[in-house]
Each structure stands twice: as structure tokens, then as C-alpha cells.
Motif scaffolding. Structure first.
Motif, PDB file in Angstrom:
ATOM      1  N   UNK A 304     120.663  63.430  -9.755  1.00  0.00           N
ATOM      2  CA  UNK A 304     120.190  63.798 -10.924  1.00  0.00           C
ATOM      3  C   UNK A 304     121.643  62.432 -11.906  1.00  0.00           C
ATOM      4  N   UNK A 306     123.699  60.313 -10.932  1.00  0.00           N
ATOM      5  CA  UNK A 306     123.534  59.317 -10.797  1.00  0.00           C
ATOM      6  C   UNK A 306     122.231  58.262 -11.104  1.00  0.00           C
ATOM      7  N   UNK A 307     121.318  58.648 -11.203  1.00  0.00           N
ATOM      8  CA  UNK A 307     119.926  58.348 -12.222  1.00  0.00           C
ATOM      9  C   UNK A 307     120.339  57.782 -13.329  1.00  0.00           C
ATOM     10  N   UNK A 308     121.256  59.159 -13.867  1.00  0.00           N
ATOM     11  CA  UNK A 308     121.062  59.123 -15.701  1.00  0.00           C
ATOM     12  C   UNK A 308     122.437  58.233 -16.043  1.00  0.00           C
ATOM     13  N   UNK A 310     123.076  55.744 -14.277  1.00  0.00           N
ATOM     14  CA  UNK A 310     121.915  54.293 -13.505  1.00  0.00           C
ATOM     15  C   UNK A 310     121.768  53.324 -15.138  1.00  0.00           C
TER      16      UNK A 310
ATOM     17  N   UNK C  66     126.614  47.310  -9.843  1.00  0.00           N
ATOM     18  CA  UNK C  66     126.773  47.422 -11.773  1.00  0.00           C
ATOM     19  C   UNK C  66     127.893  48.424 -12.304  1.00  0.00           C
ATOM     20  N   UNK C  68     128.489  50.964 -10.221  1.00  0.00           N
ATOM     21  CA  UNK C  68     128.363  52.740  -9.979  1.00  0.00           C
ATOM     22  C   UNK C  68     129.531  53.193  -8.840  1.00  0.00           C
ATOM     23  N   UNK C  99     125.619  48.750 -17.199  1.00  0.00           N
ATOM     24  CA  UNK C  99     124.515  49.400 -16.561  1.00  0.00           C
ATOM     25  C   UNK C  99     123.682  49.390 -17.495  1.00  0.00           C
ATOM     26  N   UNK C 106     117.564  54.175  -6.850  1.00  0.00           N
ATOM     27  CA  UNK C 106     117.398  53.989  -5.424  1.00  0.00           C
ATOM     28  C   UNK C 106     117.405  54.366  -4.134  1.00  0.00           C
ATOM     29  N   UNK C 110     114.420  59.401  -7.793  1.00  0.00           N
ATOM     30  CA  UNK C 110     115.107  60.643  -8.833  1.00  0.00           C
ATOM     31  C   UNK C 110     114.786  60.756 -10.118  1.00  0.00           C
ATOM     32  N   UNK C 112     114.008  62.490 -13.461  1.00  0.00           N
ATOM     33  CA  UNK C 112     114.810  63.962 -14.189  1.00  0.00           C
ATOM     34  C   UNK C 112     113.310  65.159 -13.691  1.00  0.00           C
ATOM     35  N   UNK C 122     115.464  58.735 -21.967  1.00  0.00           N
ATOM     36  CA  UNK C 122     116.123  59.698 -22.079  1.00  0.00           C
ATOM     37  C   UNK C 122     117.213  57.728 -22.049  1.00  0.00           C
ATOM     38  N   UNK C 176     111.098  53.421 -15.426  1.00  0.00           N
ATOM     39  CA  UNK C 176     112.215  54.448 -16.284  1.00  0.00           C
ATOM     40  C   UNK C 176     112.943  53.079 -16.301  1.00  0.00           C
TER      41      UNK C 176
END
Lengths: 420, 220, 272
Positions: A304, A306-308, A310, C66, C68, C99, C106, C110, C112, C122, C176
């Protein structure tokens, strides 16, 4: 691999059971397993036995026959039942039946204008009617040896009546304590516990959550953070009486102007107030809260976060929008468990100076106070079988509260269990 | 399911390419037989000239099959489909060469010159060859096993026809109607036509293999 | 903080052929070098695939693009990674901005644990989006259409994103990422947790997205790389356990006649 001779030394690879030996070996292994299973079961049974004994003892003391005799019959005081009279009428009855000096003293302790009706009623019952329990019996006795009890009472207390009494009843829950056991209640102890818990949680919950957030999300793996972490973990195991001593020194004595309310204009108290108790218990509960908050935050899956990130979120945005909301159920559960720990703490509050005899309810954080465990402690240390009865009743109150809190925690945890 | 990105879509493209090649080859055969009938050297030259296009199509199909297998890793019937397409493309390429051979003989007969032993039988054999080729290709593209099996009978007839033609040509040489060179050239043409029919039968065998995974021999 | 401003002029190759360039890149975790000496240019609006055996650094390189990797303690990068000509590891570049412009999908979907609508909104919201409710609805619809999932979820926008099937969840994650209007989309084995039919749907989606976005995908599935990508980069772990780039070229060429024997061995399944 299979060999015909049973001697392991004769073959280079040793001996593995074959043929009938297989069954024999399996049987012996299973037997050994069964023995251990019995040992584990026995441990469980011993634990259960201990628990049942405890429950039995408490319940036994909470219900039973009592022999009651009164000085004056309540019907002589008024033709209507006393509960139906107004507070003013009760005050009049009291004034008419006790000495003037005693009446003035009651007024000084707590002015009649501020007393509750139950409090006045209790005074009447105590001083005027003089409802006196002369003998009390346990539940098992009451159920099994009824005739013997009746005979004994008739012989020793001819004026007394025998009635079945449940020491835990509505009056018990609402009345303040009294020196007469049958008229006693845990009312103000319950209120005192609630006030103290409120202060504790008000302080411990936000600090705990915020501290946990910092340690989990912001702190890097350096030696000083590891030091802080170790210390917090250790503090969770420190005996609670040490917190009491700390609270005494710091909150009750050193910070007396604040905790007694003197700095805020309250003049008639000292440092042994609800505020001090709340602060001390907050310190006690804080390491637990921090550890719990960290666990709850750690349980939020990294995917979660990481998704945010990203999507271009900053660290704060990720915490506020995802980590905290998803950790909240876990934090809530932990909060409730901390609360149930705090409600049961006795030693630190004794050191802080919770009053052991106090009949009025707290109005502000600068009041003196008592809590349920201290009430129990107080009553068990007094002579007389009836104090044991009310102590047992108070224990039931405490245990029920704890049970309810823990059940709520489990329910909440199950309800919010999410699959990610 | 994605219409543009699926194994079915890519296979369809492969199949259409084979279909185009088959049409080319059939056309080459037809034109070469027409050139034979009319002794048309211009037509014959055109066929010889266009043969490399057929070879190029076979190479395209080869590349497409390699790509298909790399991308989709087909198994079972899908794998047999692409493998038989590869085989059939090879057969068609040879048939294209045979058509070119017939055209060469026409050109040669004009250049030498000599007169080929042109009989109604020869032209009939040519037509039968065209039919058997068309049938086998249709059966393959439709994956029709029953149809494929009937090819065997047609192949037998063509063999019988060749047998008769050989006898007729021998008779023509013996009676002095045809020269030795003409006879050799005409015999070569009949042999080429018979080879085309064999190849068509091979295509029919590939059809049966595609559908049933069994190797049946249809050649006599 | 200097923003990567596409209209700033000469410094940025705004119409350059390459969206992302790696120059002499080495990536370290602490003192361990995980990736060494990678130089490659990613062409705009094409799909580039990174293939190679497990542990050879392809995901590490992808995450470096990016930034990460910054989230992993102790990771650092030597060399440069240029995005539209500007080195994104320059001290004046904020990874948050990188980013936003370079999105990521991923391996395991994933979404939310919020509604589908909230999932899409979001990204824009935290990046400072402002607009009316109608504009928000429009944004959500466009993102979901862009990910080819609008028709399946248009009636349940307020149901949780986690209630969708695996393939749908992954497409939601793609939607997203699209919502913040990136230029490059990084995909780290996006189909490895999905069934074959969902996989093909997402491949088809990738081919659609290529029209407007540059896509870089890490994949273990070589058929997928050959079906979908325009360029392929083959990575391999060297004796010192550092991943390196062995060969990089058009997919057609890599999968028919690669230059390096190691590439050929890997693709034909002879090791790894």
C-alpha cells in the motif's frame, strides 16, 4: 537399503525398520506422542481448575443468607416507602432523628444541597433505621445447610430476620462506600476509575500513536533510535509500583501546584488528585501504547505504501491517507487492552495516595478519588465476614468490566480484519 | 477476448498468407497449361519470370511461423496447424517450380523447334491435375478430413492417365509422328504433372495429420 | 526545488527520441553492488522489455528510473539517469515530482482498500488537483477507459477496489497510474500474478497505451516480451553478483538472431 539383519553395525548405512518392525516403531512413537498430549492436557486442566476455584470463591461470597435486624422500623418514620420521598423530606427525617451535632458534621463533609438523594437515603439507613446485618453466610452454606442456619439465627439473634441477599445489586453499583458493609457500594469507586481512565487515555493515546508513527515511519536504523526502542520495550515490563513512586515524587510532590489545582485557583486539595493518578497511569500505559501502535502500523502491508509513493505522494501524505487509517483498527484494539490493564492497577495508585475512605463523587480532576481495585483492597483488609462479601461483589464488578472490555476488543479486531 | 492480440488473430493472418500463395501457385499451373495448349511462349515466359515471387511467399511464411511459435508457444492442434502450414508452403513452392518446368518445356519446344505430342488426353490430364490441386488446397484450408481422403482416388486416376499417355507417346515415336526430342519433352511434362498430383496428395496427408495427429499414407 | 519544465528550452530535449536514458549507471545497496555499468536509451512511445534470470537486477534498474529505490535504506546510485535530458538524481530534483511523471504498476495488484473512485482520485488529489465534482467524474472515467475497464466497473464506482478480480485489480492500478498523467509507465512483472486470459487483456492494453505513453516492462515471460515489446534488454548476473546489461536491441532481432551467445542461451531456455 533394506537389510535382513537387525545389527546396524553390519551394514554401512545403518538400520531402517522394515517389515513388522515398522508397525512396532510407529506404535511406540505414537505412545510417546500420547504421553505428551496427556501432559499438555493436564496443564490445561490445572489452569482451568485454578480459574474455576477463583470463580467459585468469589461467587460463593457474593450471594447468601443474611440475618438482619433494625433499630427502628422504616414504617415508623413515614407512611410512604422511603424511596418515594423527595430529598428535602428525607433531610427533614434525618434532622429529626439524629443529634444536631451529627447533622452539622454531615453537612460539613458534603453540604446537603449538593448530596444526591441516594446519599441522604444511605445516611438515614445507616444512622436512623440502623439496618444491621448481624450475620452473613456463604452461598454453598445457604443452599445446603439452611436448617442449621435458621436454628443458629433463632438461637443467637431472636429479633433478626433471615433473607436471601445478593451482595451485588443495583444499590451496590450506585451507592458510595460506607462503614456499614450492607449499605456500601462501589458507586464512587466506579466514577473514580472512569475519571482516572479518561485522563490516562486522553494523554496516552495521542502520544502513543504519534510516537509509534515516528518510530515506525520516520526513524532510521541508527544507534540512538535503537536505544530508544530498547528502552521503550523495557519500560513496558517495569513493575507498576515503580511508576507509583515516580508519580509520587514528580506529580504529587514536585508538580503539586499544578496537580492540586492551586495554579488554577483550587485551594482545598493537595497533590493526591485524579490528575496525578491519570498522569501516572498514562506513563505506565504509554510504552504499551507505543509498542501496540508500532505493531499496528507494521501490519499495514508495504504494498500500500509503495502504491502511494509510486503515485508521487510525500511521506506525510502516505501516512495520513493510508497508513494511519489502515492501522487504526489495530490501534483501537490495543487501546482497549491498555485500558483494561490500567483499570486493574492498584499498587501505583496506593502509592500516589488514592483515598481509602471517601464518600463523595469526584467533580473535577483536582478532587480526591478512589478506584475499584483500591476499594477491594480496602475491604479485604478489614475484619468482619461481611466485608469479604462486598469485596467479592466488587471483584465481580471489576471482572465483568474487564471481560466486557476484552470482548469488545476481540469483536472490533474481528470486524475490522481486512484481507489485503 | 482481445480481437487484435490473440493467437487466433495471428494464426488467421498466417492462414491468409498461405491462401494467397496457394492462389498464386494454382494460377501459375493454370497459366502454364494454357500456354501449353496454345503454344503461347509469352505466357510461358511470364510464368518463368514470376516464379521468384512464389519462393518469396514461402520464405515469408517461414518467418511468420517462426515468429508465431516464439510468441505463442502453441501446442496440440495449434502446433500441428503451423507445422503443416510450413510443410504445405514447401509443397506449394515445389508445385510452383513444376509449373515453371512445364512453361520451360513450352518455351523450349518453340525455340528448337519441335512439336509436342499434344493430345486431348494430355490436356485432360492437365485439367485433372488442376482439380486435384484445388481440392487438396480447399480441404487443407477447411481442415476437412473426409474431403482430403477422396484425393487418393483422383491421384490414382492421374497415374493411370500417365500410363496411357506414355503408351501413346511410344506409339507416336514408333510411327514417326513425333520426334525423339518431342517425345522426351512430352514425357517430361506428363511426369511433372504426375509429380504435382503427388504433391497435392501430400497436402491431403498433411490435412489428415493436422486434424487427427495420425500419419496416413494416401500415395499409392 | 527546480521543476522539470518541458517548455524551458534548450536544456531539455523535449522532442528528443529518447524519453529515458541511463548512463554508466551503478546501483548499490550499502556496499553491495547490485547493478553495474548499465547504459541504455529508452525510445519514446515504444514498449521496452527487460528480461533476464531472477536476481539479475532488472527490477532494481526499473525502480531506479522512478527513484523508488530511494525508499530502500542504504541504496545509492552512481551515474546518471536522464529524463527528458535532466538527470533525475541531481540534488535539486525532488523524487516526488519524478514519481508523478514516471508512474509504476507493481507485480501484485495493490489497489487501496477504498472505493474504485477514491483509488483513482487519490493520485490527483495529493498532487494538488483542483476542480469540480463533474471534472473529477470526468477524470475518473477517462482513467478507467484508458485502462479498458470502464465498462466493467462504471456501475460500481463506489464499491471497494479490493472486491474486483485479480486482472481487474491490475487494470485498476493501471488506471490509477494514468490518472496523474505520467509520460512513462514502469511495469514490474504486471501479469505474473494473473491468469492467462487477464494477461492477454493487459498485453492488449499495453499495445493501446503505447500510442500515448512510453512503457518499460520487466517480465519473466519471454513469449510476452516477444509478443508485446518493440525493444528488449537482456540482463545477466556477473561473477561478482552484479547485474549487467548483456544485449539491447529491437525485439525482432533479439528473438531471431541475437548477437550475444548468452542471450541466445537464455532465450532458448538453456539456463536461468
Amino acid at each position: 537399503m533394506s537389510v535382513s539383519s537387525a545389527d546396524p553395525r553390519e551394514h554401512s548405512t545403518g538400520y531402517l525398520p522394515t517389515g513388522n518392525d515398522i508397525q512396532r516403531n510407529i506404535a511406540s512413537r505414537r505412545r510417546r506422542g500420547l504421553v505428551w498430549q496427556i501432559v499438555f492436557l493436564s496443564s490445561l486442566l490445572i489452569g482451568l481448575l485454578a480459574l474455576l476455584t477463583l470463580l467459585y470463591t468469589i461467587v460463593d461470597d457474593s450471594f447468601g443468607y443474611i440475618a438482619v435486624q433494625t433499630k427502628i422500623d422504616p414504617e415508623e418514620l413515614s407512611d410512604r416507602p422511603l424511596e418515594e420521598l423527595s430529598k428535602e423530606e428525607l433531610i427533614e427525617i434525618l434532622r429529626a432523628n439524629v443529634s444536631a451535632g451529627l447533622f452539622r458534621r454531615f453537612d460539613r463533609d458534603e453540604p446537603f444541597a449538593e448530596r444526591s438523594k441516594e446519599s441522604v437515603l444511605q445516611l438515614i439507613e445507616e444512622r436512623v433505621i440502623g439496618r444491621d446485618v448481624v450475620a452473613s453466610y456463604k452461598l454453598t452454606e445457604s443452599l445446603l445447610e439452611r436448617e442449621r442456619i435458621e436454628a443458629t439465627v433463632r438461637e443467637r439473634f431472636p429479633r433478626a430476620e433471615l433473607e436471601f441477599h445478593s451482595w451485588i445489586n443495583y444499590d451496590f453499583l450506585t451507592r458510595p462506600m460506607s462503614s456499614v458493609p450492607v449499605l456500601s457500594g462501589v458507586g464512587n469507586a466506579i466514577l473514580g476509575s472512569l475519571w482516572v481512565i479518561a485522563i490516562t487515555m486522553l494523554l496516552a493515546v495521542p502520544i502513543g500513536i504519534l510516537g509509534g508513527v515516528y518510530l515506525e515511519e520516520y526513524a532510521s536504523d541508527t544507534w540512538y533510535y535503537r536505544l530508544i526502542e530498547t528502552n521503550i520495550n523495557n519500560l513496558a515490563g517495569v513493575p507498576s509500583i515503580i511508576y507509583g513512586i515516580l508519580g509520587l515524587a514528580v506529580f504529587v510532590r514536585a508538580l503539586e501546584p499544578i496537580t492540586s489545582g492551586a495554579a488554577f485557583g483550587v485551594t482545598d486539595s493537595n497533590g493526591r488528585t485524579i490528575l496525578s493518578a491519570g498522569l501516572t497511569m498514562a506513563l505506565l500505559v504509554l510504552p504499551l501504547m507505543i509498542i501496540n501502535a508500532r505493531e499496528a502500523i507494521r501490519a499495514v502491508p508495504q504494498s500500500i505504501r509503495l502504491a502511494s509513493y509510486g503515485l508521487g505522494a510525500t511521506r506525510w501524505q502516505t501516512i495520513w491517507n493510508h497508513v494511519l487509517p489502515n492501522a487504526l483498527p489495530g490501534i483501537l484494539t490495543g487501546t482497549i487492552l491498555s485500558m483494561s490493564r490500567a483499570i486493574g492497577e492498584t499498587a501505583p495508585l496506593i502509592v500516589i495516595g488514592a483515598s481509602t475512605f471517601i464518600v463523595f463523587s469526584p467533580d473535577s480532576v483536582f478532587d480526591k478519588f478512589t478506584v475499584i481495585p483500591i476499594q477491594i483492597y480496602n475491604w479485604t483488609s478489614q475484619p468482619g465476614s461481611q466485608f469479604r462479601n462486598i469485596a467479592a461483589a466488587a471483584i465481580i464488578v471489576l471482572l465483568t468490566t474487564l471481560l466486557l472490555l476484552n470482548a469488545t476488543a476481540i469483536l472490533l479486531r474481528n470486524r475490522f480484519k481486512r484481507s489485503y | 477476448m482481445g480481437a487484435l492480440h490473440s493467437m487466433a488473430h495471428d494464426y488467421e493472418y498466417l492462414r491468409r498468407t498461405l491462401d494467397a500463395m496457394a492462389r498464386r501457385v494454382q494460377s501459375a499451373l493454370h497459366e502454364s497449361l494454357q500456354a501449353l495448349r496454345r503454344s503461347d511462349t509469352i505466357g510461358a515466359d511470364q510464368i518463368i519470370h514470376d516464379d521468384p515471387d512464389i519462393n518469396a511467399l514461402q520464405q515469408d511464411i517461414e518467418d511468420l511461423v517462426v515468429r508465431f511459435i516464439t510468441q505463442w508457444q502453441p501446442v496440440l492442434r495449434d502446433l500441428r496447424r503451423v507445422l503443416t502450414i510450413l510443410a504445405v508452403a514447401g509443397e506449394l513452392e515445389r508445385i510452383g517450380d513444376y509449373a515453371k518446368q512445364v512453361a520451360r518445356r513450352v518455351r523450349q519446344a518453340h525455340d528448337e523447334p519441335y512439336a509436342l505430342v499434344m493430345t486431348a488426353d494430355l490436356l485432360a490430364m492437365g485439367q485433372m491435375t488442376e482439380h486435384i490441386l484445388a481440392d487438396s488446397i480447399a480441404a487443407f484450408l477447411a481442415e476437412d478430413v473426409a474431403h482430403a481422403r477422396t484425393i487418393a482416388a483422383a491421384d490414382d486416376q492421374i497415374d493411370a492417365r500417365r500410363h496411357d499417355l506414355t503408351a501413346a507417346i511410344r506409339h507416336a515415336v514408333a510411327s514417326g509422328v513425333a520426334s525423339f526430342d518431342a517425345a522426351v519433352a512430352t514425357l517430361d511434362i506428363t511426369q511433372t504433372l504426375e509429380r504435382i498430383a503427388d504433391r497435392a496428395t501430400n497436402i491431403a496427408e498433411r490435412t489428415i495429420y493436422l486434424a487427427t495427429a495420425a500419419h496416413e499414407s494416401l500415395n499409392a | 526545488m527546480q521543476t522539470i519544465n518541458l517548455s524551458a528550452g534548450d536544456t531539455f530535449q523535449e522532442n528528443g527520441k529518447y524519453a529515458v536514458e541511463l548512463q554508466d549507471t551503478h546501483i548499490f545497496y550499502g556496499s553491495f553492488r547490485a547493478v553495474k555499468d548499465v547504459s541504455l536509451k529508452i525510445e519514446r512511445q515504444k514498449i521496452t522489455a527487460f528480461i533476464g534470470p531472477s536476481g539479475c537486477g532488472k527490477s532494481t534498474v526499473l525502480r531506479a528510473i522512478n527513484r523508488m529505490n530511494d525508499l530502500i535504506a542504504g541504496s545509492r546510485l552512481n551515474g546518471r539517469i536522464l529524463f527528458h535530458g535532466k538527470n533525475i538524481y541531481d540534488p535539486d530534483v525532488d523524487p516526488v515530482e519524478v514519481r508523478r511523471r514516471i508512474g509504476m504498476v507493481f507485480q501484485k495488484p495493490n489497489p487501496f482498500p477504498k472505493s474504485i473512485y477514491e483509488n483513482i482520485m487519490f493520485g490527483p488529489r495529493i498532487n494538488g488537483w483542483r476542480g469540480t465534482k463533474a471534472q473529477a467524474d470526468e477524470l475518473v472515467e477517462r482513467a478507467l477507459r484508458g485502462a479498458a475497464i470502464w465498462d466493467e466497473v462504471k456501475d460500481k464506482l463506489h464499491q471497494p477496489g479490493t472486491a474486483l478480480s485479480g486482472g481487474q485489480q491490475q487494470r485498476l492500478c493501471i488506471a490509477r497510474a494514468l490518472a496523474v498523467q505520467p509520460e512513462v509507465i514502469l511495469m514490474d512483472e504486471p501479469c505474473s500474478a494473473l491468469d492467462p486470459i487477464s494477461t492477454l487483456k493487459i498485453e492488449e492494453l499495453m499495445l493501446e497505451l503505447r500510442r500515448n505513453y512510453t512503457i518499460i516492462i520487466v517480465t519473466h515471460n519471454m513469449q510476452q516480451a516477444s509478443r508485446v515489446s518493440d525493444y528488449t534488454a537482456f540482463f545477466l548476473m556477473d561473477a561478482d553478483r552484479a547485474g549487467q546489461l548483456v544485449e539491447y536491441g529491437p525485439t525482432e532481432q533479439i528473438f531471431t538472431s541475437p548477437n550475444d551467445k548468452r542471450t541466445e542461451d537464455y532465450i532458448s531456455g538453456r539456463f536461468g
